[in-house]
Structures are given as structure tokens and as C-alpha cells.
Design a protein around this motif. Structure first.
Motif, PDB file in Angstrom:
ATOM      1  N   ASP A   1       0.837  -1.080  -0.073  1.00  0.00           N
ATOM      2  CA  ASP A   1       0.044  -0.083  -0.078  1.00  0.00           C
ATOM      3  C   ASP A   1       0.799   1.430   0.186  1.00  0.00           C
ATOM      4  O   ASP A   1       1.991   1.040   0.513  1.00  0.00           O
ATOM      5  CB  ASP A   1      -0.949   0.227   1.236  1.00  0.00           C
ATOM      6  CG  ASP A   1      -1.960  -0.941   1.182  1.00  0.00           C
ATOM      7  OD1 ASP A   1      -2.223  -1.471   0.287  1.00  0.00           O
ATOM      8  OD2 ASP A   1      -2.713  -1.206   2.193  1.00  0.00           O
TER       9      ASP A   1
ATOM     10  N   ASP B   1       0.386   4.183   1.702  1.00  0.00           N
ATOM     11  CA  ASP B   1       0.091   4.916   2.827  1.00  0.00           C
ATOM     12  C   ASP B   1       0.808   4.920   4.122  1.00  0.00           C
ATOM     13  O   ASP B   1       0.380   5.341   5.141  1.00  0.00           O
ATOM     14  CB  ASP B   1      -1.653   4.652   2.993  1.00  0.00           C
ATOM     15  CG  ASP B   1      -1.909   3.393   3.747  1.00  0.00           C
ATOM     16  OD1 ASP B   1      -1.120   2.570   3.507  1.00  0.00           O
ATOM     17  OD2 ASP B   1      -3.057   3.226   4.096  1.00  0.00           O
TER      18      ASP B   1
ATOM     19  N   SER C   1       1.065   2.008   5.678  1.00  0.00           N
ATOM     20  CA  SER C   1       0.669   0.914   6.388  1.00  0.00           C
ATOM     21  C   SER C   1       1.370  -0.262   6.397  1.00  0.00           C
ATOM     22  O   SER C   1       1.909  -1.095   7.185  1.00  0.00           O
ATOM     23  CB  SER C   1      -0.729   0.504   6.275  1.00  0.00           C
ATOM     24  OG  SER C   1      -1.767   1.284   6.774  1.00  0.00           O
TER      25      SER C   1
ATOM     26  N   ARG D   1      -2.667   4.493   8.270  1.00  0.00           N
ATOM     27  CA  ARG D   1      -2.260   5.283   7.306  1.00  0.00           C
ATOM     28  C   ARG D   1      -1.610   6.853   7.839  1.00  0.00           C
ATOM     29  O   ARG D   1      -2.299   7.220   8.868  1.00  0.00           O
ATOM     30  CB  ARG D   1      -2.973   5.733   6.214  1.00  0.00           C
ATOM     31  CG  ARG D   1      -4.488   6.352   6.393  1.00  0.00           C
ATOM     32  CD  ARG D   1      -5.231   6.906   5.482  1.00  0.00           C
ATOM     33  NE  ARG D   1      -5.437   5.990   4.096  1.00  0.00           N
ATOM     34  CZ  ARG D   1      -4.942   6.069   2.877  1.00  0.00           C
ATOM     35  NH1 ARG D   1      -4.216   7.244   2.805  1.00  0.00           N
ATOM     36  NH2 ARG D   1      -5.320   5.190   1.971  1.00  0.00           N
TER      37      ARG D   1
HETATM   38 MG   LIG Z   1      -4.416   1.783   4.018  1.00  0.00          MG
END
Ligand SMILES: [Mg+2]
Ligand SMILES: Nc1nc2c(ncn2[C@@H]2O[C@H](COP(=O)(O)OP(=O)(O)O)[C@@H](O)[C@H]2O)c(=O)[nH]1
Length: 244
Positions: free
Chosen positions: A96, A98, A100, A211
Motif C-alpha cells: 500500500d 499509505d 501501513s 495510514r
Molecule cells: Mg491503508
């Protein structure tokens, strides 16, 4: 680079990740300087695609795939896997955009592919975990993982996370025809297809953190669509109807 060094592609799907993308790309390239990166952006209205273009201009390791509109996380990851197959990479990792999925875990995910065909950055094995995620999301994730294990009998604890490495040679043997998923259930569906192709699946622990910037793209409609897709895939697999 010596001919035996595996070529690794890291795929990042982005939709409205303006603040996260640049620091993430820089950090990936600092912990794993040997990798290339493919950003698949779905014409994010916040300018994420232009940031990706600038990063690609600055560094030949960064590539960008612009798509016309928001076509779903699953199809974005699939585009990355296909790109790896078409461009001669040996390993491909999806994560991802973000934060994470922290780049600090990349070396373990990549190294795990020495002995596995699929390597999961896993929240649900000893040493892994989840931080700062709303309790509702944690419960949802636990419920989906339990449901998937029951229906699909996948030999993994974290079947829904998007931090995954794949051997590209192995992916070439996986049947991707008639995928049901366009969105988040892609993770489970691909894992099932990999298992049907005989994958050796490994997991390495990660701490998943919420995030850094922006908001989640998961909404109730996406949740319902994914659970419905998982149910269809699970039932098809019980009847031996998933293409292998
Ligand atoms: Mg996320
Ligand atoms: N290209 C693309 N990326 C997406 C889409 N939906 C979500 N993403 C990306 O997929 C990743 C996971 O999405 P996120 O909203 O963080 O989901 P959550 O972590 O489950 O809340 C992020 O990098 C998003 O930018 C989409 O339709 N297209």
C-alpha cells in the motif's frame, strides 16, 4: 549487477496519496536500492499521478502506470503483477502507498521468496500486529480472515493484507482468467489461485500501522462488494470451479 541478482519490482497502487507517495518511494529506494518501483495511479484528483511522474523523471528506477479513472485496487495490483511478468522481473512485491506497509519489512519479504512462491507480510503471526487501527477495522479484518480460512482453506494467517511478494516465474503458472474481484477481495482470490497452482506460501511478521495521511478508500459499499465476492469465490472453490 551480477546476472544472478534477482530483479525485483515493487508495485504501489495509489488513489489520492499525495502526501504519502514521495516519502514512501524515497524510503523504499533507501532500504532496497536494487528494486524498481511501479506506481499504478488511477487519475487521482489530488495530483498523486503528477508526483509519481516527477519521481520517475528524477530516478530511472521509478515507473508510472496511469489509468483513466478509479478502476479498483485489485485490478491495479494485477496490472503491477502483469507488468513484472512482461518486463522480465524475477520477483514482485505489492504494498500500500499509505505507510501501513513499512518499507523496513521489504528485505524480509523479498528474501522469503528464496524458499517460497508467495510471501505475505503478515499481521497475524507471532511478531506481527496492528497499531492505531480503529477497533471496527480490526474486528472486520479478523472476521474476514476467519471467514476466508473457513471457506477457502488457505494455509495462511493473513489472507487479506496487501503486503505480498511473489516469484514471477511462479505467477506465470497461475491462472488469472475470469477473476471475480476488482476490489479488495483480489488478495484472497489471488492467494487461492496461487494455492491451486501449488504455491509454497510463507509469512513474515509486520506491524501494520494506520495510514499517515489522507483517508481510507474502503467504504461500506466496497466492504459489501468484497464480502460478496469472497463468498462467490469460496463457494466456487468448494465445488472445484475456480480455474486452475
Ligand atoms: Mg491503508
Ligand atoms: N490505483 C488504485 N489504488 C487504490 C484504489 N483503491 C485503493 N487504492 C490504494 O490501495 C491502497 C490501500 O487502500 P486504503 O484506502 O489505504 O485501504 P485500507 O488500508 O484497507 O483502509 C492505498 O495505497 C490506496 O491508495 C483504486 O481504485 N485504484
Amino acid at each position: 549487477m551480477s546476472p544472478t541478482t534477482p530483479r525485483v519490482l515493487v508495485c504501489i497502487a495509489t488513489y489520492k496519496e499525495r502526501e504519502n507517495l514521495e516519502p514512501l518511494v524515497r524510503e523504499i529506494l533507501s532500504v532496497a536500492p536494487q528494486v524498481d518501483i511501479l506506481v499504478t495511479d488511477d487519475n487521482s484528483p489530488d495530483g498523486t499521478g503528477q508526483i509519481a511522474d516527477r519521481l520517475a523523471q528524477e530516478d530511472p528506477r521509478v515507473h508510472v502506470n496511469h489509468r483513466a479513472g478509479k478502476l479498483g485496487l485489485g485490478t491495479a495490483i494485477l496490472a503491477g503483477l502483469r507488468y513484472a511478468m512482461e518486463h522480465g522481473y524475477d520477483r514482485v512485491v505489492s504494498m500500500d502507498a499509505d505507510y501501513s506497509h513499512h518499507p523496513r519489512y521489504l528485505p524480509a519479504v523479498i528474501a522469503g521468496l528464496d524458499k517460497h512462491d508467495v510471501m505475505i507480510g503478515s499481521r497475524y503471526i507471532p511478531g506481527g500486529g496492528v497499531a492505531n487501527w480503529p477497533l471496527s477495522r480490526q474486528m472486520m479484518s479478523a472476521a474476514i480472515n476467519a471467514y476466508v480460512r473457513l471457506l477457502m482453506r488457505l494455509p495462511a494467517r493473513d489472507t487479506s493484507g496487501g503486503f505480498r511478494g511473489y516469484s514471477v516465474a511462479f505467477l506465470r503458472r497461475v491462472n488469472f482468467k475470469n477473476l471475480i474481484s476488482r476490489g479488495y477481495s483480489f488478495q484472497q482470490e489471488v492467494l487461492l489461485r496461487c494455492r491451486l497452482a501449488g504455491a509454497r506460501i510463507g509469512e513474515t511478521p509486520i506491524l501494520f500501522e494506520d495510514r499517515r495521511f489522507g483517508t481510507t478508500k474502503v467504504n461500506p459499499w466496497e466492504m459489501i462488494r468484497s464480502i460478496w465476492a469472497i463468498t462467490r469465490i469460496g463457494v466456487a472453490s468448494l465445488f472445484g470451479n475456480v480455474p486452475r
